[in-house]
Design a protein around this motif. Sequence first.
Motif, PDB file in Angstrom:
ATOM      1  N   SER A 269      25.504  98.125  90.660  1.00  0.00           N
ATOM      2  CA  SER A 269      24.411  98.108  91.476  1.00  0.00           C
ATOM      3  C   SER A 269      24.877  98.148  93.054  1.00  0.00           C
ATOM      4  CB  SER A 269      23.552  97.196  91.389  1.00  0.00           C
ATOM      5  OG  SER A 269      22.719  97.169  90.561  1.00  0.00           O
TER       6      SER A 269
ATOM      7  N   GLY B 236      10.052  96.361  82.138  1.00  0.00           N
ATOM      8  CA  GLY B 236      10.617  97.430  83.357  1.00  0.00           C
ATOM      9  C   GLY B 236      10.894  96.714  84.830  1.00  0.00           C
TER      10      GLY B 236
ATOM     11  N   MET C 171      14.063  95.918  86.880  1.00  0.00           N
ATOM     12  CA  MET C 171      14.129  96.589  88.091  1.00  0.00           C
ATOM     13  C   MET C 171      14.466  95.485  89.236  1.00  0.00           C
ATOM     14  SD  MET C 171      11.440  98.956  90.010  1.00  0.00           S
ATOM     15  CE  MET C 171      10.340  97.432  90.570  1.00  0.00           C
TER      16      MET C 171
ATOM     17  N   GLY D  66      18.235  93.720  89.092  1.00  0.00           N
ATOM     18  CA  GLY D  66      19.268  94.822  88.991  1.00  0.00           C
ATOM     19  C   GLY D  66      20.574  94.410  89.640  1.00  0.00           C
TER      20      GLY D  66
ATOM     21  N   GLY E  29      17.506  99.911  89.832  1.00  0.00           N
ATOM     22  CA  GLY E  29      16.351 100.824  89.990  1.00  0.00           C
ATOM     23  C   GLY E  29      16.132 101.856  88.987  1.00  0.00           C
TER      24      GLY E  29
ATOM     25  N   GLY F 138      15.481 100.451  85.351  1.00  0.00           N
ATOM     26  CA  GLY F 138      14.022  99.793  85.281  1.00  0.00           C
ATOM     27  C   GLY F 138      12.951 100.919  85.533  1.00  0.00           C
ATOM     28  N   GLY F 139      13.460 102.078  86.111  1.00  0.00           N
ATOM     29  CA  GLY F 139      12.377 102.940  86.397  1.00  0.00           C
ATOM     30  C   GLY F 139      11.983 103.750  85.045  1.00  0.00           C
TER      31      GLY F 139
ATOM     32  N   ASP G 140      16.209  98.770  95.049  1.00  0.00           N
ATOM     33  CA  ASP G 140      16.054  98.828  93.664  1.00  0.00           C
ATOM     34  C   ASP G 140      14.466  99.077  93.249  1.00  0.00           C
ATOM     35  OD1 ASP G 140      18.062  99.113  92.166  1.00  0.00           O
ATOM     36  OD2 ASP G 140      18.454  96.823  92.084  1.00  0.00           O
ATOM     37  N   ILE G 141      13.818  98.334  94.321  1.00  0.00           N
ATOM     38  CA  ILE G 141      12.210  98.509  93.908  1.00  0.00           C
ATOM     39  C   ILE G 141      11.914  99.794  94.130  1.00  0.00           C
ATOM     40  CG2 ILE G 141       9.936  97.547  94.774  1.00  0.00           C
ATOM     41  CD1 ILE G 141      11.317  94.898  94.982  1.00  0.00           C
TER      42      ILE G 141
ATOM     43  N   GLY H 163      13.184 102.263  91.619  1.00  0.00           N
ATOM     44  CA  GLY H 163      12.673 102.152  90.371  1.00  0.00           C
ATOM     45  C   GLY H 163      11.188 102.587  90.422  1.00  0.00           C
TER      46      GLY H 163
END
Lengths: 103, 264
Positions: free
Chosen positions: B56, B149, B153, B156, B163, B166-167, B240-241, B244
Motif C-alpha cells: 500500500s 470488501g 478496503m 488496506g 483499494g 477490496g474493490g 483506498d476508499i 475501492g
Amino acid sequence: MSLIILAIGIFGLITADNLIKKIMCLSVIENTIILNFISSGYITGAAAPILTAKDIATVDPVPQALMLTAIVIGVCFNSLAIACIVKLHEKTSTVLVSELHEF
Amino acid sequence: MRTHTLRYHVQAAAALLAAAAVLLPVFLIDVPWPAAARDYLEHYGVGDSGAINLVSAVYLGFRFFDTLGETLVLIAAVCGTIGMLTRAGAILPEGFDASGMAHGFTGEGEAPDTPTFTIPVEKPKSHTLRTHLLEVVTGVLGPVVLVFGFYVMLYGHYSPGGGFQGGAVIASGIVFLALGKREEVTSMLTQAPVLYRIESASYLLLVLMTVSGLFAGSGFLGNPFARLFDESAAFIMVLDICIGMIVGTGIGFICIAMVGRKVS
C-alpha cells in the motif's frame, strides 16, 4: 514453471481459431508474467511485506505493487477485448479467424 | 474444429520458436531483483507513508501518480466497453446503455421508472442457468461479501488488502446482489445511475485529494492531513476508499452489463 505456462499460452494464441480462446490465451500469458514477477521478488520463508514487528525478513514489496497495477489493467483489457469481439460478431456473425479471412 | 494442414502446424511451431528465442533470456535471467528499493522501503516506508503494509505504501505513497492514471484507464475501459456493446446492437439492461447514461447525467425530470437490472422471474425457460438456488444463495451472500470488501478496503494500510483488492471483492458483492435479485427485492447498488454516480464522485474525490496537498503546504500528491493529525495513514485510507469504490463500481458495472445482455 512460468515458462511452461507461457509456452502453453503462446501456443494457444497462435493455434486457436476462436477469437475468445485467443483472448483467454492472452490472459494466460499475462498471468505468467505476473507469476514471474512475484516469484522474482520472493524469498523463501519470508513474511508478507507488512511490518508489524521489527527485524523480520519480508519479501520484496516492489514487484507486488507493480503487479497489482498489471492485474487491474488486465481486467480492463479483457472487458474491452470481449466488447470488440461482440462488435465484430455483430458485423460478420463469426468469431473464427479462418472464417474472418473471407470478409 | 476444422483440420489444420501440415503447413499450418509448421508455421505455428516456427512462431513458437521465435517467441521462445525472444522470451527465454528474460525468464532465464539470473540477476537477483535489485534490493535498493526494498531496503529503502524497509527503513523509511512506514515513516514516510504511515502504512504498515508496504505494498500500500508503494502504490498509494511513492507511486501514487501511476495509480491515478491507472484508475483513469479503468474508467476509460468501462466507457469503451459499454459504448462498444451499445453500438454493437446488444440490448443492455435498462439504464446501462449510453442513452440511459445520458439521461441520468442530466439529473432533470423524472427517472425512467428506476432502471434496474432484473431478469424476469416468470420466464425461467429462457434463463435455464438462473435457478432459485442461485437466487437465494447469491442474494444472501451478497451483503456479506460487500461487508468483507469494505473491510479489505478500509484496512488496506494495516493488513493484506487495499483499494484494488477490496474493490474487486465489492464488485463481486454487487454482482451477487444483482444475480440474487427478485422482482420484489431491490437494491440501490444494482441500479446503473447509482453505480456510475458513486464512481464519478469517487474519482472526483480522488483528484481533489491529489490536489489538496498543494493547499495544505505539502505539494502535489502530498499528504494534506500531515499537519492535522499525527496518524498519516489517514491519507492512504481515504485514497483506498476512493480507489475501492472506483474499482468496485466499475467492474460491477461491466459485469452486470454483460450478464444482463440479451442478444437481439
